[in-house]
Every structure is written in structure tokens, then in C-alpha cells.
Design an enzyme around this catalytic site. Structure first.
Site, PDB file in Angstrom:
ATOM      1  N   ALA A  78     -27.674   9.655 -35.735  1.00  0.00           N
ATOM      2  CA  ALA A  78     -26.342   9.988 -36.242  1.00  0.00           C
ATOM      3  C   ALA A  78     -26.059   9.110 -37.455  1.00  0.00           C
ATOM      4  O   ALA A  78     -25.987   7.878 -37.338  1.00  0.00           O
ATOM      5  CB  ALA A  78     -25.302   9.755 -35.153  1.00  0.00           C
TER       6      ALA A  78
ATOM      7  N   LEU B  17     -33.610  15.038 -20.472  1.00  0.00           N
ATOM      8  CA  LEU B  17     -34.521  14.838 -19.347  1.00  0.00           C
ATOM      9  C   LEU B  17     -35.719  15.786 -19.385  1.00  0.00           C
ATOM     10  O   LEU B  17     -36.104  16.357 -18.369  1.00  0.00           O
ATOM     11  CB  LEU B  17     -33.771  14.907 -18.017  1.00  0.00           C
ATOM     12  CG  LEU B  17     -32.810  13.734 -17.775  1.00  0.00           C
ATOM     13  CD1 LEU B  17     -32.077  13.882 -16.449  1.00  0.00           C
ATOM     14  CD2 LEU B  17     -33.543  12.383 -17.827  1.00  0.00           C
TER      15      LEU B  17
ATOM     16  N   GLN C  80     -29.344  13.562 -38.927  1.00  0.00           N
ATOM     17  CA  GLN C  80     -28.130  14.071 -38.273  1.00  0.00           C
ATOM     18  C   GLN C  80     -26.909  13.483 -38.978  1.00  0.00           C
ATOM     19  O   GLN C  80     -26.741  12.267 -39.020  1.00  0.00           O
ATOM     20  CB  GLN C  80     -28.120  13.673 -36.798  1.00  0.00           C
ATOM     21  CG  GLN C  80     -26.999  14.356 -36.035  1.00  0.00           C
ATOM     22  CD  GLN C  80     -26.932  13.925 -34.588  1.00  0.00           C
ATOM     23  OE1 GLN C  80     -26.873  12.738 -34.296  1.00  0.00           O
ATOM     24  NE2 GLN C  80     -26.909  14.881 -33.688  1.00  0.00           N
TER      25      GLN C  80
ATOM     26  N   TYR D 133     -17.811  13.492 -30.399  1.00  0.00           N
ATOM     27  CA  TYR D 133     -17.493  12.957 -31.729  1.00  0.00           C
ATOM     28  C   TYR D 133     -16.634  13.965 -32.497  1.00  0.00           C
ATOM     29  O   TYR D 133     -16.288  15.027 -31.981  1.00  0.00           O
ATOM     30  CB  TYR D 133     -18.785  12.542 -32.453  1.00  0.00           C
ATOM     31  CG  TYR D 133     -19.463  11.426 -31.676  1.00  0.00           C
ATOM     32  CD1 TYR D 133     -18.808  10.209 -31.485  1.00  0.00           C
ATOM     33  CD2 TYR D 133     -20.701  11.608 -31.064  1.00  0.00           C
ATOM     34  CE1 TYR D 133     -19.382   9.197 -30.715  1.00  0.00           C
ATOM     35  CE2 TYR D 133     -21.279  10.606 -30.286  1.00  0.00           C
ATOM     36  CZ  TYR D 133     -20.614   9.399 -30.124  1.00  0.00           C
ATOM     37  OH  TYR D 133     -21.156   8.408 -29.361  1.00  0.00           O
TER      38      TYR D 133
END
Ligand code: FMN
Length: 370
Positions: free
Chosen positions: A57, A301, A100, A182
Site C-alpha cells: 500500500a 490463506l 498498490q 481504508y
């Protein structure tokens, strides 16, 4: 023939396989500028065997950082700090590099996770955050200021400016961060967005600002290069943002030329209850692909080569992204290729590590000695 190790075309970018290193904040920047830690981290995972590395980010303005250590791309200094890192990646790897672009909104001004991750009070070096509405993330926290028209315009411009800098750095793709609570997710979720103007209320209104930012970024970034979006497909709280709304968002993004939707979840409400299990977010990628017809990335995961292979081979997602699994095994892509009969590129300095049973793992390699 492994599906995970087949190429994928995104605009003019050809990815050698379907593996992405997911964006991972390192909380190790200084004034938004990348440091030697980023050099180590990014160069190490550029040799992972993944086809795409997504830089963490990267915040488009200082007030939009999650923590004081978050990476930014808002001025010449932050741009210059990334330059030698990208140059080094290019010298030693053919991995595609995405970035990103992000804004933390009301989740800004937080301590680094290893310092507890809680809000930093103004008196202790924190800063006043901004969001769609003056609603704090958690009860008792300092509320953000509600963004007015000028603030929204400033943030759109900041995304555009960061996208231009990313192009100047020669990056191959961008991902817009609309997940994890966000700023852009805050606009989508009724838990954070209670505006009464045309950016709040109806689904169409809540989609408006994230779509405007996507359009702005898409407009300034070269048409030959892909722009994807990471979403939280659900808030995991009754009455919040959910899969049905995410599907509508994905359809609207598709109309605007989105190149992938990366399906994550959660982050907007401390009341969330996430039922964790291997590949628990894969059904979101699958639904978005089926219902909205977008190219998808499954994340969360995914740790085993056969698990990743099954996700791609069955068409549940077009790519997989790994975060923690890549930190734990920074050659995950090599090991997956060895297990699934794929091939990866390795730097010639490392060719001699090829297992004796896998003579073609790195393609045609030769080395000798006298
Ligand atoms: C250290 C760390 C930092 C992260 N930073 C980001 C980030 O910058 N942007 C983002 O979208 N997700 C971030 N995530 C979430 C991951 O990209 C990923 O969605 C999540 O960890 C689930 O994947 P995994 O089970 O493979 O770790 C981060 C995760 C970790 C472990």
C-alpha cells in the site's frame, strides 16, 4: 500441464504464471520514503518465482498513511527513493512489478503493528485524519473530519499524481486499494459512510467516489498497462458492505476497464467476525468472476501449491496472491513449480541449486568449471 504455470495476458503485460506476491506494508519508510529494508524485501521476493510482485500500500498523500512508517509516493523524494530499488529488480529479475495505491482515510494515524497498532493521539505525534463521515473507526477514537468537495478533489488529484509517478518509475501495473477498511472501502461501506450528499446513501452514491478515483487513475496511467482493484467482498457484519454490492461494484469497474479484482474481505468494522479457514475468500473471487465477468485474484490463506493449482485449474480465480506464505518461503514459486511440473526463472547465480531430479525447473541452464 500446470494451470498455475500458464501465462496470463493483461493488456500488453504478459505474466509468466498465475502467482502474485500480495502487497504487504513494511512500516519501514521514513517520511514516506522507501529505505534499505524495502530494497532487501522487494529484491528478495522479486526472486520468488511469482510472475507479479505488488508493492505494498503506497499512500498518495502524507495524511493518508496508515502509520508514520508507511510508504508514500507524493513528492520527488518518495519517487526518488523507489528508483534504485526498481532498477535493481529490473537488473536481476523479469518479474512484473505493480504498485498498490492507497489512502488510509480514518484508519490513518495508527501505530505500527509491532507498537500495538492503535490510534496515535495528536499530542503524541498523530495527525487529524479524514473520511467520508465524521465517524471514528472504533468508539472512543478521535473522529476523522468529513471530506468536503475540495478535499475529495485534492485526493483524486493525489491519486492521479501518484499514478503518473508510478509510470515514471516504469512500473508495469497498478492496484487501487478499495479493501480492508481504508478510505475507498470507507466510501463503500454504510458503517463508515453516512453522507447525505451524492457520495452517500444509495449503493450508486457510495460507489461514486471509488469509481471516480478508478477513472482518474485509469486515465493517466498508460492504456497498455493494467489497473486492478483490491476489494473487501464483505464487512463480515450484518447490515454492512457485502458480496451482492461487491458484484455491482465489480460490474461498474468492468465497464470502466478494470483488469483484475483481487478479492479480500473485512477491515471496516471492529465488530467483524471472520470465519478463517484455508482459502476462505476464494468463493468471493469465484462469485465475482461468475457474476461480473471480471478477471479475479484469490487471496487469503492460500499456502499449498496443489491448493493454488486447484483454484486456477477449476476456474475459481485467474490468479492467486500470497502474502504470509511468501514471507515464510520466499522461493514459494520455485517450490510450487517443482511440485506441479512448472518452470520458473532463476538468476544464473542460483542455477546450481536446481534439484537433480528437476533438470528443467529453471529452463535450459548450463554451467561448468575447469
Ligand atoms: C505484513 C502484511 C502486510 C500487509 N499489507 C497489505 C497491504 O499493504 N495492502 C493490502 O491490500 N493487503 C495487505 N496485507 C494483506 C495481504 O495482502 C493479504 O490480503 C492477506 O494477508 C491474506 O493473504 P495471506 O493469507 O496469503 O497472508 C498485508 C498482510 C501482511 C501479512
Amino acid at each position: 500441464m500446470s494451470a498455475l504455470f500458464t501465462p496470463l495476458q493483461l493488456r500488453d503485460l504478459t505474466l509468466a504464471n498465475r502467482i502474485m506476491v500480495a502487497p504487504m506494508c513494511q512500516y519501514s519508510a521514513v517520511n514516506g520514503e522507501a529505505t534499505d529494508w524495502h530494497f532487501t524485501h522487494i529484491n528478495s521476493l522479486a526472486l520468488s518465482g511469482a510472475a507479479l510482485f505488488c508493492i505494498e500500500a503506497t499512500h498518495v498523500e502524507a495524511v493518508g498513511r496508515i502509520t508514520p512508517g508507511c510508504l508514500g509516493l507524493w513528492n520527488d523524494a518518495t519517487e526518488a527513493a523507489l528508483k534504485p530499488i526498481i532498477a535493481s529488480v529490473r537488473r536481476h529479475s523479469r518479474i512484473a512489478v505493480a504498485m498498490q495505491l492507497a489512502h488510509a482515510g480514518r484508519k490513518g494515524s495508527s501505530h505500527r503493528p509491532w507498537d500495538g497498532g492503535q490510534q496515535i493521539p495528536l499530542a503524541e505525534g498523530g495527525w487529524q485524519t479524514e473520511g467520508p463521515s465524521a465517524l471514528p473507526h472504533k468508539a472512543g477514537e478521535l473522529a476523522p473530519l468529513a471530506l468536503d468537495a475540495a478535499g475529495l478533489g485534492r485526493i483524486r488529484d493525489a491519486f492521479a499524481s501518484a499514478a503518473k509517478r508510478a509510470e515514471r518509475l516504469g512500473l508495469d501495473a497498478l492496484e487501487l486499494h478499495c479493501a480492508h477498511g481504508y478510505l475507498l472501502h470507507q466510501f463503500l461501506s454504510p458503517f463508515a459512510n453516512q453522507r447525505s450528499d451524492h457520495y452517500g446513501g444509495s449503493l450508486q452514491n457510495r460507489l461514486r467516489f471509488p469509481l471516480e478515483v478508478f477513472e482518474t487513475v485509469r486515465e493517466v496511467f498508460p492504456q497498455s498497462k493494467p489497473v486492478g482493484v483490491k476489494v473487501s467482498a464483505t464487512d463480515w457484519v450484518e447490515g454492512g458492505w457485502d458480496l451482492a454490492q461487491t458484484i455491482e461494484f465489480a460490474k461498474a469497474l468492468k465497464q470502466r476497464g478494470v483488469d483484475w479484482v483481487d478479492a479480500s474481505s473485512g477491515g471496516v468494522s471492529p465488530l467483524q467476525k471472520i470465519p478463517l479457514s484455508p482459502g476462505y475468500q476464494v468463493p468471493f473471487a469465484e462469485a465475482l468472476k461468475r457474476e461480473a465477468g471480471v478477471t479475479t485474484i484469490a487471496v487469503g490463506l492460500i499456502t499449498e501449491p496443489n491448493q493454488a493449482e486447484e483454484i486456477v485449474a477449476s476456474g475459481k480465480a485467474d490468479m492467486v496472491a500470497l502474502a504470509r506464505g511468501m514471507l515464510y518461503d520466499p522461493r514459494w514459486g520455485w517450490h510450487a513449480a517443482a511440485e506441479l511440473g512448472g518452470q520458473v526463472e532463476a538468476p544464473r547465480q542460483y542455477w546450481r541449486s536446481q534439484p537433480s531430479t528437476q533438470k528443467e525447473l529453471f529452463g535450459r541452464t548450463t554451467f561448468g568449471a575447469r
